[in-house]
Design a protein around this motif. Structure first.
Motif, PDB file in Angstrom:
ATOM      1  N   ASN A 189       0.825  -1.215   0.000  1.00 34.31           N
ATOM      2  CA  ASN A 189       0.000   0.000   0.000  1.00 34.31           C
ATOM      3  C   ASN A 189       0.859   1.265   0.000  1.00 34.31           C
ATOM      4  N   PHE A 190       1.963   1.226   0.727  1.00 38.20           N
ATOM      5  CA  PHE A 190       2.872   2.385   0.728  1.00 38.20           C
ATOM      6  C   PHE A 190       3.415   2.642  -0.675  1.00 38.20           C
ATOM      7  N   ARG A 191       3.800   1.585  -1.350  1.00 39.89           N
ATOM      8  CA  ARG A 191       4.330   1.738  -2.708  1.00 39.89           C
ATOM      9  C   ARG A 191       3.245   2.219  -3.667  1.00 39.89           C
ATOM     10  N   ARG A 192       2.014   1.736  -3.485  1.00 40.51           N
ATOM     11  CA  ARG A 192       0.917   2.144  -4.359  1.00 40.51           C
ATOM     12  C   ARG A 192       0.504   3.590  -4.138  1.00 40.51           C
ATOM     13  N   ASP A 193       0.456   4.023  -2.885  1.00 45.29           N
ATOM     14  CA  ASP A 193      -0.063   5.350  -2.553  1.00 45.29           C
ATOM     15  C   ASP A 193       0.973   6.454  -2.692  1.00 45.29           C
ATOM     16  N   ASN A 194       2.249   6.109  -2.852  1.00 43.95           N
ATOM     17  CA  ASN A 194       3.306   7.135  -2.853  1.00 43.95           C
ATOM     18  C   ASN A 194       4.200   7.051  -4.079  1.00 43.95           C
ATOM     19  N   GLY A 195       3.633   6.613  -5.207  1.00 42.76           N
ATOM     20  CA  GLY A 195       4.444   6.487  -6.417  1.00 42.76           C
ATOM     21  C   GLY A 195       5.075   7.797  -6.843  1.00 42.76           C
ATOM     22  N   THR A 196       4.287   8.867  -6.878  1.00 39.06           N
ATOM     23  CA  THR A 196       4.818  10.176  -7.292  1.00 39.06           C
ATOM     24  C   THR A 196       5.847  10.690  -6.290  1.00 39.06           C
ATOM     25  N   ALA A 197       5.601  10.484  -4.992  1.00 40.35           N
ATOM     26  CA  ALA A 197       6.542  10.941  -3.969  1.00 40.35           C
ATOM     27  C   ALA A 197       7.857  10.169  -4.037  1.00 40.35           C
ATOM     28  N   ILE A 198       7.798   8.871  -4.338  1.00 38.52           N
ATOM     29  CA  ILE A 198       9.029   8.076  -4.468  1.00 38.52           C
ATOM     30  C   ILE A 198       9.847   8.587  -5.645  1.00 38.52           C
ATOM     31  N   GLN A 199       9.179   8.955  -6.744  1.00 38.03           N
ATOM     32  CA  GLN A 199       9.900   9.536  -7.882  1.00 38.03           C
ATOM     33  C   GLN A 199      10.565  10.845  -7.495  1.00 38.03           C
ATOM     34  N   ALA A 200       9.877  11.649  -6.698  1.00 34.68           N
ATOM     35  CA  ALA A 200      10.470  12.908  -6.237  1.00 34.68           C
ATOM     36  C   ALA A 200      11.688  12.653  -5.368  1.00 34.68           C
ATOM     37  N   ALA A 201      11.640  11.599  -4.532  1.00 36.65           N
ATOM     38  CA  ALA A 201      12.804  11.252  -3.714  1.00 36.65           C
ATOM     39  C   ALA A 201      13.973  10.810  -4.591  1.00 36.65           C
ATOM     40  N   CYS A 202      13.676  10.101  -5.660  1.00 33.85           N
ATOM     41  CA  CYS A 202      14.740   9.703  -6.591  1.00 33.85           C
ATOM     42  C   CYS A 202      15.374  10.923  -7.254  1.00 33.85           C
ATOM     43  N   ARG A 203      14.552  11.913  -7.577  1.00 30.81           N
ATOM     44  CA  ARG A 203      15.110  13.143  -8.155  1.00 30.81           C
ATOM     45  C   ARG A 203      16.013  13.852  -7.158  1.00 30.81           C
ATOM     46  N   GLN A 204      15.641  13.827  -5.881  1.00 28.19           N
ATOM     47  CA  GLN A 204      16.496  14.426  -4.866  1.00 28.19           C
ATOM     48  C   GLN A 204      17.836  13.705  -4.790  1.00 28.19           C
ATOM     49  N   PHE A 205      17.823  12.388  -5.000  1.00 21.40           N
ATOM     50  CA  PHE A 205      19.083  11.638  -4.981  1.00 21.40           C
ATOM     51  C   PHE A 205      19.963  12.022  -6.162  1.00 21.40           C
ATOM     52  N   VAL A 206      19.351  12.238  -7.326  1.00 22.30           N
ATOM     53  CA  VAL A 206      20.123  12.673  -8.492  1.00 22.30           C
ATOM     54  C   VAL A 206      20.744  14.042  -8.238  1.00 22.30           C
TER      55      VAL A 206
ATOM     56  N   VAL B 112      21.676   8.269 -14.100  1.00 25.18           N
ATOM     57  CA  VAL B 112      21.540   9.714 -14.281  1.00 25.18           C
ATOM     58  C   VAL B 112      20.093  10.093 -14.563  1.00 25.18           C
ATOM     59  N   ALA B 113      19.440   9.330 -15.439  1.00 21.12           N
ATOM     60  CA  ALA B 113      18.056   9.610 -15.800  1.00 21.12           C
ATOM     61  C   ALA B 113      17.416   8.315 -16.283  1.00 21.12           C
ATOM     62  N   HIS B 114      16.106   8.253 -16.184  1.00 20.15           N
ATOM     63  CA  HIS B 114      15.386   7.083 -16.673  1.00 20.15           C
ATOM     64  C   HIS B 114      14.000   7.492 -17.134  1.00 20.15           C
ATOM     65  N   GLU B 115      13.417   6.679 -17.957  1.00 18.52           N
ATOM     66  CA  GLU B 115      12.075   6.924 -18.467  1.00 18.52           C
ATOM     67  C   GLU B 115      11.439   5.589 -18.822  1.00 18.52           C
ATOM     68  N   VAL B 116      10.178   5.410 -18.457  1.00 15.60           N
ATOM     69  CA  VAL B 116       9.433   4.188 -18.773  1.00 15.60           C
ATOM     70  C   VAL B 116       8.508   4.488 -19.940  1.00 15.60           C
ATOM     71  N   ILE B 117       8.645   3.741 -21.015  1.00 12.30           N
ATOM     72  CA  ILE B 117       7.816   3.921 -22.201  1.00 12.30           C
ATOM     73  C   ILE B 117       7.180   2.578 -22.548  1.00 12.30           C
ATOM     74  N   ASN B 118       6.210   2.599 -23.450  1.00  6.83           N
ATOM     75  CA  ASN B 118       5.596   1.345 -23.886  1.00  6.83           C
ATOM     76  C   ASN B 118       5.802   1.096 -25.372  1.00  6.83           C
ATOM     77  N   GLU B 119       6.830   1.702 -25.935  1.00  9.77           N
ATOM     78  CA  GLU B 119       7.234   1.376 -27.301  1.00  9.77           C
ATOM     79  C   GLU B 119       8.216   0.212 -27.257  1.00  9.77           C
ATOM     80  N   GLY B 120       8.080  -0.711 -28.167  1.00 15.47           N
ATOM     81  CA  GLY B 120       8.887  -1.924 -28.131  1.00 15.47           C
ATOM     82  C   GLY B 120      10.267  -1.793 -28.734  1.00 15.47           C
ATOM     83  N   HIS B 121      10.676  -0.591 -29.135  1.00 16.82           N
ATOM     84  CA  HIS B 121      11.994  -0.400 -29.759  1.00 16.82           C
ATOM     85  C   HIS B 121      12.665   0.823 -29.157  1.00 16.82           C
ATOM     86  N   ASP B 122      13.972   0.957 -29.420  1.00 18.78           N
ATOM     87  CA  ASP B 122      14.765   2.070 -28.901  1.00 18.78           C
ATOM     88  C   ASP B 122      15.120   3.085 -29.985  1.00 18.78           C
TER      89      ASP B 122
END
Length: 317
Positions: A109-126, A263-273
């Motif tokens: 539930n913590f992971r589900r309810d705080n997805g955006t906040a966890i991303q913000a914490a990752c940005r703080q680490f960067v 350094v950076a990451h992005e999740v996409i749903n395209e099957g190619h790079d």
């Protein structure tokens, strides 16, 4: 037996260290997790329940759950049930959480309810890594990896899949109808129960065909010609193995080659790079605060991107 390395007697009494801190070395990564999270303003980052309620049963501190989540990320323990077990037996996790052992539902539930906040914490680490000049700034390595979604392959529909399954259902219906015709010709020699079972199977196949017709209409109106029922944004993607594929996501990652930090990451749903090199290069430029990108490799390949750092050595937020 005397020539083998012998273990110690389990019944032997030993004077063990009196505190958990004695078991965790000074250079253990869990100490980095502890210091980093303790310095974060979890309320400003958007974590729920960052302020304890005045009444009711006390809840777990979001900092404790975030430490447990990051520990699992660093040690490849993504499952909430496995994290629950680690909290009960792993000395490093006991040290990190103060011997608290949240159940798997609380972790999930913590992971589900705080997805955006966890991303913000990752940005703080960067940002922290950039301030500590842990990014080399000269080059970053870019690549993509396929991650399997919860969505089963049978619950992902494309134009080809729907057409093939419709063909299979129609063939099955024709086969059962032929079996009913033979039963009618044979008369009383065929048990009535068998005829009834064949009729039930035909009815089930007709319902399945109606469902496939509905999926066919949805696939035709979809932008990319795919529909996933469990994870709507997951897509069918080919993998390196011939004739293999998964339903999942394509995660693009830019990594600093010197310290191996993301350094950076992005999740996409395209099957190619093929179209991801330049966008990920821009993200890497923003993360490292470089002035420009040079030496871009053209699509359709991932590879290395050279960055020009700021001339004055400054770091902008």
């Amino acid at each position: 037996m005397g020539r083998f390395v012998e273990g110690q007697d389990r019944r032997q009494s030993w004077l063990l260290p009196s505190s958990l801190d004695d078991y965790v070395t000074a250079d253990n990564p869990v100490r980095v997790i502890e210091v980093f999270i303790d310095e974060l303003d979890l309320g400003a980052l958007g974590f729920t329940r960052s302020e304890p309620a005045a009444t009711g049963r006390p809840a777990y501190d979001p900092a404790t759950l975030l430490k447990l989540y990051l520990y699992g990320y660093l040690n490849r323990v993504p499952s909430s049930r496995r994290l629950e077990r680690e909290a009960q037996r792993n000395i490093e996790v006991m040290w990190l959480t103060g011997r608290l052992a949240p159940d798997h539902k609380t972790i999930a539930n913590f992971r589900r309810d705080n997805g955006t906040a966890i991303q913000a914490a990752c940005r703080q680490f960067v940002v922290l890594c950039r301030d500590l000049q842990l990014f080399a700034g000269a080059t970053v390595a870019l690549d993509g990896s396929k991650f399997k979604a919860v969505n089963n392959r049978d619950r992902n529909y494309t134009v080809a899949k729907v057409a093939k399954r419709l063909e299979q259902v129609e063939a099955s219906i024709a086969r059962y109808l032929a079996a009913l015709d033979r039963a009618d010709r044979e008369g009383n020699d065929v048990p009535e129960a068998r005829t009834q079972r064949i009729g039930e199977k035909i009815a089930a196949l007709r319902r399945q065909m109606a469902f496939l017709r509905e999926m066919e209409a949805q696939v035709e109106t979809a932008d990319d010609g795919q529909v996933s029922l469990t994870d709507p944004d997951a897509r069918s993607m080919a993998t390196s193995g011939r004739g293999t594929g998964i339903v999942g996501y394509n995660v693009q990652i830019a990594v600093d080659p010197e310290h191996h930090l993301v350094v950076a990451h992005e999740v996409i749903n395209e099957g190619h790079d093929r179209t991801q090199l330049v966008p990920m290069g821009d993200r890497a430029k923003q993360a490292t605060d470089a002035e420009a990108i040079v030496g871009n490799y053209p699509p359709p390949c991932a590879g290395w991107v050279s960055l020009i750092p700021c001339r004055d050595g400054s770091h902008r937020s």
